[in-house]
Design an enzyme around this catalytic site. Structure first.
Site, PDB file in Angstrom:
ATOM      1  N   GLY A  46       0.823  -1.204   0.000  1.00 45.62           N
ATOM      2  CA  GLY A  46       0.000   0.000   0.000  1.00 45.62           C
ATOM      3  C   GLY A  46       0.852   1.247   0.000  1.00 45.62           C
ATOM      4  CD  GLN A  51       3.299   5.807   2.631  1.00 46.89           C
ATOM      5  OE1 GLN A  51       2.324   5.249   2.132  1.00 46.89           O
ATOM      6  NE2 GLN A  51       4.313   5.137   3.155  1.00 46.89           N
ATOM      7  CB  CYS A  91       5.349   2.190   7.242  1.00 44.19           C
ATOM      8  SG  CYS A  91       4.875   3.708   6.401  1.00 44.19           S
ATOM      9  CG  LEU A  92       6.505   0.975   1.143  1.00 45.47           C
ATOM     10  CD1 LEU A  92       5.871   1.267  -0.201  1.00 45.47           C
ATOM     11  CD2 LEU A  92       7.610  -0.062   1.008  1.00 45.47           C
ATOM     12  CG  HIS A 133      -0.312   1.224   7.318  1.00 49.76           C
ATOM     13  ND1 HIS A 133       0.679   0.850   8.192  1.00 49.76           N
ATOM     14  CD2 HIS A 133       0.277   2.047   6.419  1.00 49.76           C
ATOM     15  CE1 HIS A 133       1.816   1.457   7.844  1.00 49.76           C
ATOM     16  NE2 HIS A 133       1.604   2.174   6.764  1.00 49.76           N
ATOM     17  CD  GLU A 134      -1.146   2.386   2.807  1.00 50.54           C
ATOM     18  OE1 GLU A 134      -0.732   3.564   2.702  1.00 50.54           O
ATOM     19  OE2 GLU A 134      -0.384   1.442   3.045  1.00 50.54           O
ATOM     20  CG  HIS A 137       0.295   6.830   5.529  1.00 52.59           C
ATOM     21  ND1 HIS A 137       1.452   7.335   6.081  1.00 52.59           N
ATOM     22  CD2 HIS A 137       0.549   5.517   5.301  1.00 52.59           C
ATOM     23  CE1 HIS A 137       2.357   6.369   6.179  1.00 52.59           C
ATOM     24  NE2 HIS A 137       1.836   5.254   5.715  1.00 52.59           N
TER      25      HIS A 137
HETATM   26 ZN    ZN Z   1       2.764   3.446   5.650  1.00 57.93          ZN
END
Ligand code: ZN
Length: 160
Positions: A46, A51, A91-92, A133-134, A137
């Site tokens: 995701g 991000q 998380c990226l 999670h997304e 953000h």
């Molecule tokens: Zn993330």
């Protein structure tokens, strides 16, 4: 399409709230294409627009094994949750780390797709986790704020 730079923990944009998308246009469409490409390149499940430095309410998700089932959610809102799951999350924007977070085991989300049509999506387990999670953000919330205990080195576990 292009790979965009993923913002990392400590970048102030990750703590900001994103704005709703009111209409589809070429710029948003390119953003979505780029987010998908960036997510796949980074082998994440995701990615949210903040991000990549864009404070707009759009996320992309793909939890499929083959990474061939992209989900695009514009202005997503969780309308129902049920149950609970506790497990590792990454998380990226926090590369190489993982931590335990408790999330609902089921969520129903209402959003618009890339044609700005209303859609409803239900997810359980990993998909439910990825949606939560997304969407966090978009509120400027990172999972590290919700971690139970410490962050760990991720090893070869899942990312994002
Ligand atoms: Zn993330």
């Amino acid at each position: 399409m292009a790979i965009r730079q993923i913002r990392k923990l400590g970048d102030s944009i990750l703590g900001k709230k994103s704005r709703e998308i009111t209409e589809m246009n070429g710029r948003i469409s390119t953003l979505i294409d780029d987010m998908l490409e960036t997510m796949y390149e980074a082998q994440g499940v995701g990615l949210a627009a903040p991000q990549v430095g864009i404070l707009k309410r759009v996320v992309v998700i793909d939890v499929s094994e083959e990474a061939d089932q992209p989900i695009v959610l514009i202005n997503p809102v969780i309308v129902e949750t049920a149950g609970e799951q506790t497990g590792n999350e990454g998380c990226l924007s926090v590369p190489g780390k993982t931590g335990v977070v408790t999330r609902p085991n089921y969520v129903k989300v209402r959003a618009k797709d890339r044609r700005m049509q209303e859609i409803e999506l239900e997810g359980t387990e990993l998909l439910a986790r990825a949606i939560c999670h997304e969407l966090d953000h978009l509120e400027g919330i990172l999972y590290v704020e919700k971690v139970e205990g410490d962050l760990h080195d991720a090893g070869k576990d899942w990312e994002e």
